[in-house]
Design a protein around this motif. Structure first.
Motif, PDB file in Angstrom:
ATOM      1  N   ASP A 164       0.829  -1.224   0.000  1.00 14.42           N
ATOM      2  CA  ASP A 164       0.000   0.000   0.000  1.00 14.42           C
ATOM      3  C   ASP A 164       0.854   1.261   0.000  1.00 14.42           C
ATOM      4  OD1 ASP A 164      -2.024  -1.825   0.242  1.00 14.42           O
ATOM      5  OD2 ASP A 164      -2.388  -1.454   2.366  1.00 14.42           O
ATOM      6  N   ASP A 171      -0.154   1.263  -4.375  1.00  6.90           N
ATOM      7  CA  ASP A 171      -1.534   1.092  -3.939  1.00  6.90           C
ATOM      8  C   ASP A 171      -2.505   1.263  -5.101  1.00  6.90           C
ATOM      9  OD1 ASP A 171      -3.308   0.776  -1.519  1.00  6.90           O
ATOM     10  OD2 ASP A 171      -4.167   2.545  -2.482  1.00  6.90           O
ATOM     11  N   GLN A 172      -3.618   0.542  -4.981  1.00  2.95           N
ATOM     12  CA  GLN A 172      -4.598   0.543  -6.066  1.00  2.95           C
ATOM     13  C   GLN A 172      -5.189   1.923  -6.338  1.00  2.95           C
ATOM     14  OE1 GLN A 172      -6.604  -2.743  -4.221  1.00  2.95           O
ATOM     15  NE2 GLN A 172      -8.354  -1.475  -3.669  1.00  2.95           N
ATOM     16  N   GLU A 188      -0.949  -2.792  -7.712  1.00  6.82           N
ATOM     17  CA  GLU A 188      -2.114  -3.496  -7.182  1.00  6.82           C
ATOM     18  C   GLU A 188      -3.391  -2.943  -7.786  1.00  6.82           C
ATOM     19  OE1 GLU A 188      -1.629  -4.733  -2.747  1.00  6.82           O
ATOM     20  OE2 GLU A 188      -1.753  -2.561  -2.880  1.00  6.82           O
TER      21      GLU A 188
END
Ligand code: C2E
Ligand code: MG
Ligand code: MG
Ligand code: MG
Length: 287
Positions: free
Chosen positions: A178, A200-201, A232
């Motif tokens: 993250d 992180d997404q 991600e």
């Protein structure tokens, strides 16, 4: 006797009992029971080489198959469990299960297993000793990556550093999970030796709308300090293509494969490489 301040305090206490302490205890008790009954399961999400779609590893993600509440995701309980010593036995049962599952379903040992390790676990000396023993006896040559978030990593920095060293000595590699979502984002990179940086997404989602500067900056930083980047939450081919253009080598997301059972993963691996989102569903089917 109490006066207005005393009454306010009593009310506050009652509120705390009703709204946080009691539910927390109840949840921990339910988790303990669930662990004893084997209600926790592991789902496996493939990590992909973005250049050719080949699977290079797998991330283990916990699910709670609760008899009454149904399929419960980690967001509902992991934060509370992570702040309790219970995280140690829970993680060990998941790691043992994951390594055995992958072995049983003949998932090739060159595919690494990534596990999410709580910083509290890394600060628990006995827990890390047990984890070391577990990996020694169960990894069977498979590489293991420990994913750690920066949250709480510095609470007992010396203990965490010693754990990194101990696990690194048996071949464990480390990923900062993250990345970019917390404060002081660069200090863990300075204090700890990471091998991977997971974007992180949230940053990956921004790529959809053409915002590339942050990912570009993260990639440059990672290169500078010799870290490999894993993205991600890749959900679209546009995000995948932009990540490739920006020099991100590896990634995971619903586009490539959902978190799935070991049996499903084994079938998926036979059918890959492909980029159609796997076979769908994040459900608890054990097919
Ligand atoms: P994480 O380690 O950052 O895991 C990635 C999360 O993104 C997972 O959520 C995964 O299911 C989800 N995801 C994967 N691909 C996509 C995508 O394309 N789009 C979107 N929107 N999401 C995607 P999940 O499984 O709910 O896990 C949430 C978090 O809970 C994890 O975040 C991790 O921090 C924690 N967690 C999961 N399993 C464990 C565990 O066994 N132990 C510990 N300590 N934490 C865990
Ligand atoms: Mg993770
Ligand atoms: Mg993450
Ligand atoms: Mg995340």
């Amino acid at each position: 006797i109490f006066g207005p301040i005393g009454l306010a305090f009593a009310a506050l206490l009652a509120w705390l009992m009703a709204n946080s302490l009691a539910p927390r205890r109840l949840l921990l008790r339910a988790v303990r029971t669930g662990l004893a009954r084997g209600e926790f399961e592991v789902r496996y999400q493939p990590v992909i080489d973005l250049a050719n779609g080949a699977c290079i590893g797998i991330e283990a993600l916990v699910r709670w198959a609760h008899p009454r509440w149904g399929d419960v995701g980690p967001a509902a309980f992991i934060g509370i469990v992570e702040n309790d010593p219970l995280i140690v036995p829970m993680t060990h049962s998941l790691v043992e299960r994951a390594l055995d599952d992958l072995h049983t379903h003949r998932v090739p040992p060159h595919l690494h297993l990534a596990i999410n390790l709580s910083p509290r676990h890394l600060q628990n000396r006995q827990g890390v000793n047990e984890l070391t023993r577990l990996l020694r006896t169960h990894a069977r040559g498979r590489g293991v990556i420990a994913e750690v978030t920066e949250r709480q990593l510095f609470d007992d920095r010396r203990a965490a550093l010693a754990s990194f060293e101990q696990l690194r000595a048996i071949g464990v590699r480390f990923a900062l999970d993250d990345f970019g979502t917390d404060r002081n984002t660069l200090s863990p990179l300075q204090a700890f030796h990471f091998d991977f940086l997971k974007i992180d997404q949230g940053f990956v989602a921004e790529l959809e709308y053409g915002r590339t500067d942050l990912v570009r900056g993260i990639v440059a930083l990672a290169r500078q300090i010799g870290l490999t980047v894993i993205a991600e939450g890749i959900e679209s081919t546009r995000q995948h293509e932009r990540l490739l253009e920006l020099g991100v080598e590896f990634g995971q997301g619903y586009l490539h494969g959902y978190p799935m059972t070991a049996a499903r993963l084994a079938r998926w691996l036979v059918a890959e490489p492909r980029g159609d989102g796997g076979d769908g569903g994040d459900g608890l089917d054990t097919s």
